[in-house]
Design a protein around this motif. Sequence first.
Motif, PDB file in Angstrom:
ATOM      1  N   ARG A 101      -4.344  24.044 -15.862  1.00  0.00           N
ATOM      2  CA  ARG A 101      -5.058  22.837 -16.310  1.00  0.00           C
ATOM      3  C   ARG A 101      -6.538  23.161 -16.588  1.00  0.00           C
ATOM      4  O   ARG A 101      -7.079  22.767 -17.620  1.00  0.00           O
ATOM      5  CB  ARG A 101      -4.944  21.748 -15.250  1.00  0.00           C
ATOM      6  N   ARG A 104      -6.935  25.212 -19.756  1.00  0.00           N
ATOM      7  CA  ARG A 104      -6.697  24.436 -20.983  1.00  0.00           C
ATOM      8  C   ARG A 104      -7.811  23.428 -21.225  1.00  0.00           C
ATOM      9  O   ARG A 104      -8.196  23.184 -22.371  1.00  0.00           O
ATOM     10  CB  ARG A 104      -5.314  23.772 -20.916  1.00  0.00           C
ATOM     11  N   GLU A 109      -8.794  21.172 -24.673  1.00  0.00           N
ATOM     12  CA  GLU A 109      -7.710  20.172 -24.719  1.00  0.00           C
ATOM     13  C   GLU A 109      -8.018  19.003 -23.795  1.00  0.00           C
ATOM     14  O   GLU A 109      -8.778  19.132 -22.827  1.00  0.00           O
ATOM     15  CB  GLU A 109      -6.394  20.821 -24.290  1.00  0.00           C
ATOM     16  N   ASP A 112      -4.931  14.296 -21.093  1.00  0.00           N
ATOM     17  CA  ASP A 112      -3.700  13.593 -21.485  1.00  0.00           C
ATOM     18  C   ASP A 112      -2.672  14.559 -22.066  1.00  0.00           C
ATOM     19  O   ASP A 112      -1.489  14.518 -21.714  1.00  0.00           O
ATOM     20  CB  ASP A 112      -4.001  12.449 -22.462  1.00  0.00           C
ATOM     21  N   GLN A 113      -3.141  15.458 -22.946  1.00  0.00           N
ATOM     22  CA  GLN A 113      -2.242  16.398 -23.610  1.00  0.00           C
ATOM     23  C   GLN A 113      -1.656  17.394 -22.608  1.00  0.00           C
ATOM     24  O   GLN A 113      -0.457  17.675 -22.606  1.00  0.00           O
ATOM     25  CB  GLN A 113      -3.036  17.153 -24.699  1.00  0.00           C
ATOM     26  N   ILE A 114      -2.522  17.876 -21.729  1.00  0.00           N
ATOM     27  CA  ILE A 114      -2.094  18.867 -20.724  1.00  0.00           C
ATOM     28  C   ILE A 114      -1.074  18.221 -19.777  1.00  0.00           C
ATOM     29  O   ILE A 114      -0.029  18.804 -19.464  1.00  0.00           O
ATOM     30  CB  ILE A 114      -3.330  19.378 -19.939  1.00  0.00           C
ATOM     31  N   THR A 115      -1.367  16.989 -19.366  1.00  0.00           N
ATOM     32  CA  THR A 115      -0.459  16.275 -18.458  1.00  0.00           C
ATOM     33  C   THR A 115       0.897  16.049 -19.123  1.00  0.00           C
ATOM     34  O   THR A 115       1.954  16.245 -18.500  1.00  0.00           O
ATOM     35  CB  THR A 115      -1.083  14.927 -18.040  1.00  0.00           C
ATOM     36  N   ALA A 116       0.865  15.646 -20.388  1.00  0.00           N
ATOM     37  CA  ALA A 116       2.121  15.388 -21.113  1.00  0.00           C
ATOM     38  C   ALA A 116       2.951  16.656 -21.220  1.00  0.00           C
ATOM     39  O   ALA A 116       4.176  16.632 -21.037  1.00  0.00           O
ATOM     40  CB  ALA A 116       1.817  14.826 -22.508  1.00  0.00           C
ATOM     41  N   ASP A 117       2.297  17.782 -21.488  1.00  0.00           N
ATOM     42  CA  ASP A 117       3.032  19.050 -21.608  1.00  0.00           C
ATOM     43  C   ASP A 117       3.678  19.447 -20.287  1.00  0.00           C
ATOM     44  O   ASP A 117       4.836  19.863 -20.258  1.00  0.00           O
ATOM     45  CB  ASP A 117       2.079  20.178 -22.030  1.00  0.00           C
ATOM     46  N   ARG A 120       6.626  17.333 -19.482  1.00  0.00           N
ATOM     47  CA  ARG A 120       7.788  17.750 -20.283  1.00  0.00           C
ATOM     48  C   ARG A 120       8.416  19.011 -19.678  1.00  0.00           C
ATOM     49  O   ARG A 120       9.630  19.102 -19.534  1.00  0.00           O
ATOM     50  CB  ARG A 120       7.343  17.980 -21.733  1.00  0.00           C
ATOM     51  N   THR A 127       6.417   8.564 -19.376  1.00  0.00           N
ATOM     52  CA  THR A 127       5.112   8.981 -19.895  1.00  0.00           C
ATOM     53  C   THR A 127       4.078   8.861 -18.778  1.00  0.00           C
ATOM     54  O   THR A 127       3.976   7.816 -18.144  1.00  0.00           O
ATOM     55  CB  THR A 127       4.710   8.067 -21.072  1.00  0.00           C
ATOM     56  N   ASN A 133      -9.687  10.605 -20.272  1.00  0.00           N
ATOM     57  CA  ASN A 133      -9.936  12.052 -20.372  1.00  0.00           C
ATOM     58  C   ASN A 133     -11.359  12.384 -19.958  1.00  0.00           C
ATOM     59  O   ASN A 133     -11.715  13.561 -19.842  1.00  0.00           O
ATOM     60  CB  ASN A 133      -9.730  12.535 -21.817  1.00  0.00           C
TER      61      ASN A 133
END
Length: 307
Positions: A101, A104, A109, A112-117, A120, A127, A133
């Motif tokens: 984290r 990134r 980044e 939000d994007q890092i958490t979403a990845d 997944r 979600t 952020n």
Amino acid sequence: MKVTVLTGGVGGAKLVLGLLRVLPADAVTAIVNTGDDFRHIGLHVSPDIDTLLYTLSGKSNLAQGWGRADESWNFLESLRDLGGPDWFQLGDRDVALHVLRTARLAGGEGLDQITADIARRFGIGATILPMSNDRVATRLDTDEGDLDFQHYFVARRCAPKVTRIGFDGAETARPAPGVIAAITDADAVLVAPSNPFLSVDPLLAVPGIRAALVATAAPVVAVSPIIGGKAVKGPTAKLMEELGIRLANASIAAHYGDCIDGLIIHDGDDAPEGLAIARTDTLMHDDADKARVAQVALDLAARIAGR
Ligand code: GDP
């Protein structure tokens, strides 16, 4: 049916797990407190997001109440041997997430994007959105001086007497992408039984979030953190006493004010006036409890919406 939950860490994650038992995963969005986030030996730690990530993917240490199951501690022991700080526990598996984290974020980044990845990668269908952020840091004025959240909570184990709680950076923080839409476009919004002052208030301090709760056409239902006239764990009761707030559902309802339309309260506890109420045993021990509390909250939301 789309449901959005405002949540802190452990208490909130239980309700989100309950929702995932009664709704498809892609119907559930959690907006998570990041006021507890901090930098520790150069690492960006997001305690409440991590609790959601570990709990929803079945990786959490349920007995301990934080961190990952099946954890080892070589990193922390080596850090201690080197004279590094050991007051904040960092397990080896946990460290990997913080290192990734941090790297990134340094690369530009968004959280939000890092958490979403990571969600997944962990196979989480729901979600998970950070509230922002941007940096928001919960700080406490106490009889031991001005403390950041982790020093109050972990290093000092909530012992200092709190006179005021503030959220550094909140005035200029923006809601993370998708946060306002998740409140506005939901069929129901829930406020988890997290600490109202330490876990939910930081969310409400981010400009736009409170207004979205008031404005949304969706019914907003909170689950009270009070059970049997007490707070089941953590500093909620002690904090309320120090802040001169009576430990009662009426105080929770007054605190959230026009942000909420309904409140789920524990069997036998005081029922505040002026908003819709539903009762159940709100203590969420096992999965069946979590699903029941989630369903009672959804049913009250449906009743408020006239569905
Ligand atoms: P967080 O604020 O979400 O990080 O969660 P905590 O685990 O620190 O809990 C905060 C507060 O939520 C506690 O003080 C409790 O009053 C409340 N809480 C925790 N678990 C439950 C539960 O199972 N049911 C209810 N109603 N409240 C809970």
